[in-house]
Motif scaffolding. Structure first.
Motif, PDB file in Angstrom:
ATOM      1  N   VAL A   1       0.752  -1.287   0.126  1.00  0.00           N
ATOM      2  CA  VAL A   1      -0.055   0.152  -0.028  1.00  0.00           C
ATOM      3  C   VAL A   1       0.999   1.236  -0.024  1.00  0.00           C
ATOM      4  CG1 VAL A   1      -1.702   1.226   1.442  1.00  0.00           C
ATOM      5  CG2 VAL A   1      -1.991  -1.063   1.087  1.00  0.00           C
ATOM      6  N   GLY A   2       1.985   1.305   1.019  1.00  0.00           N
ATOM      7  CA  GLY A   2       2.830   2.495   0.881  1.00  0.00           C
ATOM      8  C   GLY A   2       3.604   2.595  -0.436  1.00  0.00           C
ATOM      9  N   ALA A   3       4.025   1.321  -1.116  1.00  0.00           N
ATOM     10  CA  ALA A   3       4.641   1.843  -2.426  1.00  0.00           C
ATOM     11  C   ALA A   3       3.442   2.351  -3.423  1.00  0.00           C
ATOM     12  CB  ALA A   3       5.013   0.366  -3.056  1.00  0.00           C
ATOM     13  N   TYR A   4       2.245   1.858  -3.349  1.00  0.00           N
ATOM     14  CA  TYR A   4       1.322   2.061  -4.409  1.00  0.00           C
ATOM     15  C   TYR A   4       1.071   3.723  -4.262  1.00  0.00           C
ATOM     16  CZ  TYR A   4      -3.431   2.764  -6.667  1.00  0.00           C
ATOM     17  OH  TYR A   4      -4.384   3.072  -7.318  1.00  0.00           O
ATOM     18  N   LEU A   5       0.851   4.137  -2.720  1.00  0.00           N
ATOM     19  CA  LEU A   5       0.616   5.519  -2.662  1.00  0.00           C
ATOM     20  C   LEU A   5       1.791   6.390  -3.126  1.00  0.00           C
ATOM     21  CD1 LEU A   5      -0.900   5.425   0.828  1.00  0.00           C
ATOM     22  CD2 LEU A   5      -2.158   5.727  -1.127  1.00  0.00           C
ATOM     23  N   LEU A   6       3.057   5.861  -3.206  1.00  0.00           N
ATOM     24  CA  LEU A   6       4.135   6.636  -3.704  1.00  0.00           C
ATOM     25  C   LEU A   6       3.937   6.752  -5.108  1.00  0.00           C
ATOM     26  CD1 LEU A   6       7.236   5.637  -1.333  1.00  0.00           C
ATOM     27  CD2 LEU A   6       6.032   7.687  -1.573  1.00  0.00           C
ATOM     28  N   GLU A   7       3.745   5.535  -5.643  1.00  0.00           N
ATOM     29  CA  GLU A   7       3.996   5.659  -7.327  1.00  0.00           C
ATOM     30  C   GLU A   7       2.862   5.832  -7.937  1.00  0.00           C
ATOM     31  OE1 GLU A   7       6.943   4.938  -8.681  1.00  0.00           O
ATOM     32  OE2 GLU A   7       8.004   4.587  -6.691  1.00  0.00           O
ATOM     33  N   LYS A   8       1.519   5.668  -7.652  1.00  0.00           N
ATOM     34  CA  LYS A   8       0.179   5.896  -8.284  1.00  0.00           C
ATOM     35  C   LYS A   8      -0.569   7.015  -8.000  1.00  0.00           C
ATOM     36  CE  LYS A   8       1.495   2.338 -10.849  1.00  0.00           C
ATOM     37  NZ  LYS A   8       1.913   2.835 -12.389  1.00  0.00           N
ATOM     38  N   THR A   9      -0.400   7.673  -6.879  1.00  0.00           N
ATOM     39  CA  THR A   9      -1.280   8.932  -6.628  1.00  0.00           C
ATOM     40  C   THR A   9      -0.437  10.195  -6.640  1.00  0.00           C
ATOM     41  OG1 THR A   9      -0.435   8.669  -4.054  1.00  0.00           O
ATOM     42  CG2 THR A   9      -2.492   7.306  -4.774  1.00  0.00           C
ATOM     43  N   ARG A  10      -0.901  11.127  -6.515  1.00  0.00           N
ATOM     44  CA  ARG A  10      -0.320  12.557  -6.608  1.00  0.00           C
ATOM     45  C   ARG A  10      -0.415  13.468  -5.600  1.00  0.00           C
ATOM     46  NH1 ARG A  10      -4.651  15.915 -10.516  1.00  0.00           N
ATOM     47  NH2 ARG A  10      -6.429  15.536  -9.410  1.00  0.00           N
ATOM     48  N   GLY A  11       0.404  14.603  -5.605  1.00  0.00           N
ATOM     49  CA  GLY A  11       0.274  15.375  -4.670  1.00  0.00           C
ATOM     50  C   GLY A  11       1.217  15.312  -3.300  1.00  0.00           C
TER      51      GLY A  11
END
Length: 566
Positions: free
Chosen positions: A375-385
């Motif tokens: 989840v942490g990697a996803y938030l870093l790679e696939k979300t913005r801001g």
């Protein structure tokens, strides 16, 4: 003169869904801050303070430098780590070269055998060496014949470390040698280049970055290992055992923190060198590259087979002796097979509870560690801001790779044992052991997740955003199913390492939360070497069964979620 129009600055506004992603990323950052950054900061503060809590700055470091015994341990750690690296690196390189550049038979078998030690605690090799060359060992007379008085001390530590770190070094070098372009070798053959010249002009330059990384990893693993020096080191002191003696034995937390910082230094240096090498490395395979195919060479293939067979037999001899001794009734006088040592360990010594604790901790590490890291990697790679927060989280995510488990565990003592810490209630609990293990192995899982996520086109998120689909639905319906093979690999990695780790939890357990790997150390200290061998074998068996389970799970997951690949 025409006036220049001043366009108003448009401030970007985020949707509430983006804000939810920011909150979740902030929670990941808080977790890494509280369970990684602050414990490491506590070590630094402790090293700069006196026993009364006053800041003495570098006085503790100067006191350490004026202690001959502690400086001797530093020198022992450095030369042993260097010697093991010099021994293991050419052996592992030759083995990797045989796997990738020869047509020898049984490649999968040889590689599988060399990876088996990863399933057991590192101190299993030390226990086996004691049964082979100890005071009542099978080959003690042979050891005397070559002029070595005893296996305890530097000889045993060096041999046991060579066996323990060989699989780690081999995996790096196999990867380095597998990236070869056959066109280079075809051009060399067309010019009549000899095999030796091809080796020095094509193979070695292509693998040099892998060799540097392997050397750094090997050196770091040896200098930070605690289990092997504790079991077979005798009076031969190294930095890892010094930390344990200073903190647990002498309650000298200031000097213990100083030694921890010294242990952290080579690990950080190795991490920096490896990072520099990775950035300097150029691509070995272009889009037009042709995979290298080894050509049969009867003499060379026979030599490589003989070499790999000897290494495999050595590994099997180490593992086999531990298994045999665990069933021997009374070594070396009564070798009749029995379950005496298993009963002694599981029932009389109450290691059965510790074994269940290990299974619980490993399961929790695999489940919650995989979920948190992915989840942490996803938030870093696939979300913005929140770009400033992302930079900090990325840095904290790779820091654990440079932090030895012994140092991390010591930081947890200083941080979580403080009465003023609101998380003080976690101290000595299985929850804290699980969280410490997740942090200890966080970076490898994070890099695995990032690699899997980078393979996915960002258009998935772009299309979802245009359709006003929340990111968590895209995550659940698209990203998660595609990345399930990586998730299984991460869970297996977390479980196996949680079962076999010693250094990360050696400072944190209580009698109620003792784990099996620590119980082995206690049995060894009590002189119950047979029971210690039995418990190490049980850990290896549990890790093997877990590996088989994850293999079946991966097969089932691939059938359910990866049909699109066909």
């Amino acid at each position: 003169m025409a006036s220049v129009l001043q366009l108003p600055v448009v401030k970007q506004h985020y949707h509430w869904i983006d804000r939810l992603a920011h909150v979740m990323l902030g929670l990941v950052a808080v977790f890494l801050l509280y369970f990684l950054a602050l414990p490491l900061g506590a070590i630094l503060i402790q090293a700069l303070q006196s026993d009364s809590g006053e800041f003495v700055w570098l006085a503790n470091f100067l006191a350490y430098a004026q202690t001959p015994a502690l400086l001797g341990s530093l020198w022992n750690s450095l030369w042993v780590s260097g010697l093991v690296t010099l021994i293991v690196l050419p052996l592992a390189f030759t083995f990797a070269y045989a796997l990738s550049r020869s047509c020898m038979p049984y490649k999968a078998l040889f590689r599988g055998i060399t990876l088996v030690p990863l399933l057991a605690p590192s101190l299993l090799s030390a226990i086996s060496l004691i049964y082979w060359f100890g005071n009542q060992g099978v080959l003690k007379a042979w050891l005397d014949h070559i002029g070595i008085d005893e296996i305890y001390g530097a000889p045993g530590v060096v041999l046991a470390e060579c066996i323990a770190v060989f699989p780690h070094t081999l995996m790096i070098l196999v990867t380095a040698l597998s990236m070869s372009d056959a066109r280079l070798f075809e051009a060399a053959d067309a010019m009549g280049t000899t095999a030796l010249r091809k080796f020095f002009t094509i193979t070695l330059p292509g693998a040099k970055y892998g060799l540097i990384s392997a050397a750094m990893v090997t050196f770091t693993l040896v200098i930070t290992d605690f289990g092997i020096p504790k079991v077979i080191g005798g009076n031969f002191n190294v930095l890892a055992t010094d930390v344990f003696k200073l903190v647990i034995g002498q309650q000298d937390f200031a000097k213990g923190a100083v030694v921890a910082i010294l242990l952290l230094t080579p690990a950080v240096l190795s991490f920096a060198v490896d990072n520099y090498v990775s950035r300097r490395q150029t691509a070995m395979l272009s889009a037009r590259a042709i995979p290298y195919r080894a050509k049969p060479s009867p003499l060379f293939d026979r030599l490589m087979t003989l070499f790999c067979a000897n290494i495999a037999l050595l590994v099997l001899a180490m593992l086999g002796m531990a298994v045999f001794a665990s069933f021997a009734t009374f070594w070396p006088y009564d070798l009749t097979p029995s379950l005496r040592h298993y009963a002694l360990g599981l029932l009389d010594a109450e290691v059965g509870v510790a074994f269940l604790n290990s299974i619980t901790m490993a399961g929790g590490t695999a489940l919650f560690g995989t979920a948190l890291v992915f989840v942490g990697a996803y938030l870093l790679e696939k979300t913005r801001g929140m770009d400033s927060l992302r930079a900090g989280v990325r840095l904290l995510a790779v820091v654990p790779m440079a932090v030895p488990g012994l140092v991390l565990g010591l930081g947890y003592i200083f941080f979580f044992n403080a009465a003023s810490n609101p998380l003080n209630g976690l101290y000595h609990t299985l929850t804290l052991l699980t969280l410490c293990t997740i942090i200890h192995f966080y970076t490898t899982g994070h890099l695995t997740a990032v690699t899997a996520l980078k393979a996915l086109d960002s258009e998935f998120e772009a299309v979802s955003a245009s359709l006003k689909v929340p990111f968590y639905k895209t995550f659940w319906r698209v990203t998660l199913p595609i990345c399930t093979p990586a998730l299984v690999d991460m869970a297996r990695y977390f479980f196996i390492n949680a079962m076999t780790t010693i250094s990360a939890v050696v400072f944190l357990y209580s009698p109620e939360t003792k784990v099996a790997s620590i119980a082995i150390l206690n049995l060894d200290e009590a002189g119950e070497m047979g029971a210690a061998a039995a418990m190490a074998v049980l850990i290896g068996l549990a890790s093997t069964l877990a590996t088989l389970f994850f293999m079946i799970l991966a097969w089932w997951v691939n059938r359910r979620t990866q049909a699109w690949r066909a």
